[in-house]
Motif scaffolding. Sequence first.
Motif, PDB file in Angstrom:
ATOM      1  N   LEU A 281      14.113   9.343   7.971  1.00 16.00           N
ATOM      2  CA  LEU A 281      13.339   8.103   8.107  1.00 16.00           C
ATOM      3  C   LEU A 281      13.617   7.173   6.932  1.00 16.00           C
ATOM      4  CD1 LEU A 281      11.237   6.576   9.727  1.00 16.00           C
ATOM      5  CD2 LEU A 281       9.447   7.760   8.490  1.00 16.00           C
ATOM      6  N   LEU A 282      13.647   7.744   5.736  1.00 14.79           N
ATOM      7  CA  LEU A 282      13.866   6.918   4.546  1.00 14.79           C
ATOM      8  C   LEU A 282      15.256   6.287   4.564  1.00 14.79           C
ATOM      9  CD1 LEU A 282      12.794   5.917   1.851  1.00 14.79           C
ATOM     10  CD2 LEU A 282      13.770   7.935   0.780  1.00 14.79           C
TER      11      LEU A 282
ATOM     12  N   THR B 130      -2.187  13.865   2.592  1.00 13.07           N
ATOM     13  CA  THR B 130      -2.513  12.887   3.626  1.00 13.07           C
ATOM     14  C   THR B 130      -3.992  12.527   3.591  1.00 13.07           C
ATOM     15  OG1 THR B 130      -0.893  14.080   4.915  1.00 13.07           O
ATOM     16  CG2 THR B 130      -2.164  12.423   6.049  1.00 13.07           C
TER      17      THR B 130
ATOM     18  N   LEU C 280      10.837  17.812   5.469  1.00 18.04           N
ATOM     19  CA  LEU C 280      11.711  17.192   4.474  1.00 18.04           C
ATOM     20  C   LEU C 280      12.867  16.446   5.154  1.00 18.04           C
ATOM     21  CD1 LEU C 280      12.379  16.815   1.526  1.00 18.04           C
ATOM     22  CD2 LEU C 280      13.557  19.005   1.549  1.00 18.04           C
TER      23      LEU C 280
ATOM     24  N   GLY D 163      11.619  13.298   6.946  1.00 15.10           N
ATOM     25  CA  GLY D 163      11.296  12.277   5.951  1.00 15.10           C
ATOM     26  C   GLY D 163      12.550  11.632   5.395  1.00 15.10           C
TER      27      GLY D 163
ATOM     28  N   PHE E  49       1.662   4.650   0.720  1.00 10.42           N
ATOM     29  CA  PHE E  49       1.148   5.781   1.491  1.00 10.42           C
ATOM     30  C   PHE E  49       1.421   7.121   0.808  1.00 10.42           C
ATOM     31  CE2 PHE E  49       0.630   2.574   4.531  1.00 10.42           C
ATOM     32  CZ  PHE E  49      -0.166   3.041   5.557  1.00 10.42           C
TER      33      PHE E  49
ATOM     34  N   LEU F  21       6.124  -4.117   7.717  1.00  9.70           N
ATOM     35  CA  LEU F  21       6.328  -2.929   8.544  1.00  9.70           C
ATOM     36  C   LEU F  21       7.327  -1.974   7.887  1.00  9.70           C
ATOM     37  CD1 LEU F  21       5.523  -1.854  11.359  1.00  9.70           C
ATOM     38  CD2 LEU F  21       7.614  -2.855  12.225  1.00  9.70           C
ATOM     39  N   ARG F  22       8.417  -2.538   7.374  1.00  9.64           N
ATOM     40  CA  ARG F  22       9.456  -1.710   6.782  1.00  9.64           C
ATOM     41  C   ARG F  22       8.933  -1.015   5.518  1.00  9.64           C
ATOM     42  NH1 ARG F  22      15.145  -4.225   4.929  1.00  9.64           N
ATOM     43  NH2 ARG F  22      16.158  -2.310   4.222  1.00  9.64           N
TER      44      ARG F  22
ATOM     45  N   ILE G 290       5.699   5.795   3.839  1.00 14.79           N
ATOM     46  CA  ILE G 290       5.358   6.970   4.647  1.00 14.79           C
ATOM     47  C   ILE G 290       6.476   8.002   4.540  1.00 14.79           C
ATOM     48  CG2 ILE G 290       5.075   7.842   7.000  1.00 14.79           C
ATOM     49  CD1 ILE G 290       3.637   5.286   7.699  1.00 14.79           C
ATOM     50  N   ALA G 291       7.725   7.526   4.618  1.00 14.56           N
ATOM     51  CA  ALA G 291       8.864   8.443   4.536  1.00 14.56           C
ATOM     52  C   ALA G 291       8.850   9.172   3.196  1.00 14.56           C
ATOM     53  CB  ALA G 291      10.174   7.674   4.713  1.00 14.56           C
ATOM     54  N   VAL G 292       8.629   8.426   2.116  1.00 13.63           N
ATOM     55  CA  VAL G 292       8.583   9.067   0.798  1.00 13.63           C
ATOM     56  C   VAL G 292       7.462  10.094   0.777  1.00 13.63           C
ATOM     57  CG1 VAL G 292       8.126   8.712  -1.640  1.00 13.63           C
ATOM     58  CG2 VAL G 292       9.578   7.101  -0.408  1.00 13.63           C
TER      59      VAL G 292
ATOM     60  N   HIS H 118      -0.842  -3.133   6.695  1.00 13.03           N
ATOM     61  CA  HIS H 118      -1.333  -1.889   6.096  1.00 13.03           C
ATOM     62  C   HIS H 118      -2.678  -1.450   6.660  1.00 13.03           C
ATOM     63  CE1 HIS H 118       1.208  -3.557   2.746  1.00 13.03           C
ATOM     64  NE2 HIS H 118       1.770  -2.415   3.019  1.00 13.03           N
TER      65      HIS H 118
ATOM     66  N   ILE I 153       0.877  -1.167   0.000  1.00 12.50           N
ATOM     67  CA  ILE I 153       0.000   0.000   0.000  1.00 12.50           C
ATOM     68  C   ILE I 153       0.910   1.211   0.000  1.00 12.50           C
ATOM     69  CG2 ILE I 153      -1.662   1.325   1.332  1.00 12.50           C
ATOM     70  CD1 ILE I 153      -2.817  -1.161   0.131  1.00 12.50           C
TER      71      ILE I 153
ATOM     72  N   GLU J  74       5.882  15.689   0.534  1.00 14.11           N
ATOM     73  CA  GLU J  74       5.103  16.780   1.120  1.00 14.11           C
ATOM     74  C   GLU J  74       6.016  17.941   1.513  1.00 14.11           C
ATOM     75  OE1 GLU J  74       2.282  15.652   4.135  1.00 14.11           O
ATOM     76  OE2 GLU J  74       2.215  17.696   4.942  1.00 14.11           O
TER      77      GLU J  74
ATOM     78  N   ILE K 177       5.847  -0.249   4.837  1.00 15.01           N
ATOM     79  CA  ILE K 177       4.900   0.793   5.231  1.00 15.01           C
ATOM     80  C   ILE K 177       5.675   2.052   5.589  1.00 15.01           C
ATOM     81  CG2 ILE K 177       3.264   1.514   7.022  1.00 15.01           C
ATOM     82  CD1 ILE K 177       2.371  -1.385   7.259  1.00 15.01           C
ATOM     83  N   ILE K 178       6.694   1.887   6.423  1.00 14.13           N
ATOM     84  CA  ILE K 178       7.429   3.068   6.889  1.00 14.13           C
ATOM     85  C   ILE K 178       8.155   3.736   5.717  1.00 14.13           C
ATOM     86  CG2 ILE K 178       9.167   3.911   8.506  1.00 14.13           C
ATOM     87  CD1 ILE K 178       8.400   1.706  10.388  1.00 14.13           C
ATOM     88  N   ILE K 179       8.665   2.938   4.785  1.00  8.81           N
ATOM     89  CA  ILE K 179       9.349   3.539   3.635  1.00  8.81           C
ATOM     90  C   ILE K 179       8.390   4.408   2.824  1.00  8.81           C
ATOM     91  CG2 ILE K 179      10.327   3.002   1.362  1.00  8.81           C
ATOM     92  CD1 ILE K 179      11.892   0.747   2.692  1.00  8.81           C
TER      93      ILE K 179
ATOM     94  N   ILE L 209       6.251  11.894   3.202  1.00  8.70           N
ATOM     95  CA  ILE L 209       6.539  13.174   3.854  1.00  8.70           C
ATOM     96  C   ILE L 209       7.699  13.901   3.189  1.00  8.70           C
ATOM     97  CG2 ILE L 209       5.413  12.657   6.041  1.00  8.70           C
ATOM     98  CD1 ILE L 209       7.968  12.222   7.318  1.00  8.70           C
ATOM     99  N   ILE L 210       8.574  13.173   2.506  1.00  6.52           N
ATOM    100  CA  ILE L 210       9.606  13.861   1.727  1.00  6.52           C
ATOM    101  C   ILE L 210       8.944  14.655   0.602  1.00  6.52           C
ATOM    102  CG2 ILE L 210      11.468  13.515   0.044  1.00  6.52           C
ATOM    103  CD1 ILE L 210      12.461  11.226   1.778  1.00  6.52           C
TER     104      ILE L 210
ATOM    105  N   MET M  76      15.478   3.530   7.088  1.00  3.07           N
ATOM    106  CA  MET M  76      14.742   2.330   6.680  1.00  3.07           C
ATOM    107  C   MET M  76      15.451   1.596   5.543  1.00  3.07           C
ATOM    108  SD  MET M  76      12.196   1.250   8.212  1.00  3.07           S
ATOM    109  CE  MET M  76      12.615   1.689   9.863  1.00  3.07           C
TER     110      MET M  76
END
Lengths: 300, 253, 337
Positions: free
Chosen positions: C300-301, A225, C294, C297, A43, A99-100, A106-108, C109, A41, A113, A102-104, A110-111, C304
Amino acid sequence: MDSGGGFTDLLQFIFMGLQRGSIYALVAMGFNIIYNATGIINFAQGEFVVLGGLMMVTLTMGFTFSIPFAFLITVLFVMAVGILMERFTINPVKNPTVLRLIIITIAVSIILEGSAMILWGKESHYMRHFSSDETFEILGATILPQTLWIIGILILIVIGFMLFFNFTMTGKCMRACAINRDAARLMGINDRKMVMLSFALSAGIGAVAGIIITPIIQMDFGRGTMLAIKGFGTAVVGGLGNSLGGLVAGILLGVIEALGAGYISSHYMDAIALLILLIVLFIRPSGIFGSSEASKLKEF
Amino acid sequence: MSKNHLELINLRKVFGGVVAVDDLNLSVRRGTITSIIGPNGAGKTTIFNLITGYLKPSGGIIKYDGRAVNGKKPYRVAALGIARTFQNVQIFSDMTVLENVMVGRHLRSHSGLLRSSLLPPFFRKEEKKISCDAEKWLSFVGMAEEAGRSAGSLPLGSQRMLETARALAMEPNLLLFDEPASGLNARETVAMGELISKIKEMGITVVLVEHDMELVMDISDTVSVINFGKHIARGTPAEVQVNPDVITAYLGE
Amino acid sequence: MGRQDYIGLCVFFAVVLTIPFLITNDYYISVLVFAAFNCLACIGLSLLLGYAGQISIGHAAFVGVGAYASGYLTVEMGWSPWMAMGAGVVLVVLIALLIGVPALRLKGHYLAMATFGFGTILYIVAVAAVDFTGGPAGLSDIPAISLFGLVLDTDKRFFYFSWAIVGIGLYFGLNLIHSRVGRGLRAIHGSEDAAESVGVDTPFYKIQIFVLSAVYSSIAGSLYAYYVNYIDPGPFSMMHSVLLLTMVAVGGMHKVWGAVIGAILLSLLPEFLSFLTESFQAVGLEYNEDYNTLIHGSILLLIMLFLPEGLIDGLGRLAGGVGGMINIKRHQDSAGT
């Protein structure tokens, strides 16, 4: 209120609902395409919409390109973002956990955004309508021509994708991957390429959604979002992976939301929409149009 | 106490349109080793998943100690004294070997969230007891030396032993082994067979699903042959080996 | 049985005690107080995410509930700050049960999106329910909290208070991990099927840890309200939920200490970046709060992609690789010796 006024109001809300719902349906389609190819999915799906809208604003209002030309450039640009995302953040991860992933994504998200905020600022951006912005009346309800553009383009895209998935080799390969990746790979389908393609298509659809809605809602960086969450809800209600279900669910959600905003409260409109989605998620995670047997096979 | 420790009566499981378990009747006597054999896809693992609550039967009754236990959640089934291992080993690979077995003591210890969080483990009696008991079971399968290792780093043979130790730590009355020898070499298979016999001697009833015929014929008291979800033969290892139906099922017409 | 963790806890308290002697600037002390709030919420989140393996992208909402319960009950109802904090905890427990019982039946998810949606709903309510929350304008004049008659209204006092609570939170968390319940949770993370096969009641365990982690967040929110004396919906947005997630991921999801390190690092990051600005002024680079999204994010990326086990594990492996002599085993804490 006399019955004629009541009917006019209702019709007005339904048109508003169709307009919103088309966007949700497009976002849900984006979710479904990537989900079918990868089980992920994404995000960041909502950010594709935002990028599409903002880029279109810059091209049409800043550079004063013609709408069709700007449309094309914007879609290609966002598709490129989608491909980059897949190449640099999804493809390199071997044996990822859910999990990983999903977080990836999400990170993309917010980057994207954060970048949009820096590049386009925090304000909402006005964009001129595709054709006239003069309203006209249908049975007493006032309609913007842009609303018709939105509904028309949604129909075109749905037809286009139906043709693509049913009548082209690539489309058929993508469907094969969605049904069974291992089997598809054994048949010689390059599933890595399919994953990349799914990100490209999904980003493209997101861009289209952003382009057509921006003249009406005035795009800003922070809308991704909410679009993602509602689009995901739509996809779930329609049965995750089921594009036609997502389409119907999108329209349904849009109309319910518009009616809710019209008759109940516009303050809590988003909250109510989310609440409905949560309830569906809790009661029937396989969606209204999905079969519960099939959803058990998915790894959730 | 009924003579049959476990009894399946007209047990049925249908996936979509496919009948995986077809009105199966099977009984397991207390304190014996019963093996369930049959060609691939005969529905053996499905039977285990039905007994232990991972799947819900489409029909029929599962009786344990004379009481129907259908449709209970797996953790409730475990609380009844039924332990199992998994065909594709399921250990907690991020935990140490000892901790894996300590998880097996779950039902034999009681501290809840609040009691657990008030004091550090070295001040808590129960924690020491859990660790002691776990060490005992680890020694029982001959893995005391590996206690501090990360479970995920063990070779497959040791992982299967560990899974067995974890199941034993529950002090179950009935233990279901799902292909304990699969992926093991000849030496490890013999060790596994000896371990299973030892478990029977402790008074635990064992049900075994296994493809390794040598192992099955060596240790079983009773062998039940399943094909297409149906019971086609039952008897001592010697009887089953000469049963014409069994030979047909395995070799074809 | 995790002795290293308890030695770590002693070191933690020693450091907390000495810091106000080393840092005398009130501003930096206040930055560290904010770090404490994040730390507390992250410890809770790490129990849920790293140990039980259940994701939540709505935890800022629980922080918000704690903060608003404290704000509303003290300002509008005249409750004592301690009572209000307790009421916040009770409220959060109820909300966490309400959302957690259905949500935790979902996985991956679906759970992520459900918690995301729930967090967004509470945020919308915080903005729209003007009668209770003051809407976008927020609630002001929230009283300070006092302890044994001592009003905690200076940065230094609040520093000790908030970090002492973090220490208590850590103590409970560490005890929990090294217990029957903690093993049950880690077992669920490892293999839900296997956990159930030995009798771990997985739904009950998941909901317990979800509620507990929400309580950590709620207390962090209450402390925030008593320290800042003013709250608005801003700090409880989805972006803050993602920030909490980032903190936990940066330090290392599978260790409570990772949450502590991650929360401290990311809380100090803006200060560090503003400090850097001075050095880069010549080249025209200037740090600006707008870049935070930014930057978070990207961090975090990168984590990960390259260090999915977090900084603690990554540095540990680096040290192990380079030093050779320094044998840092993974999951050393659980060696059970």
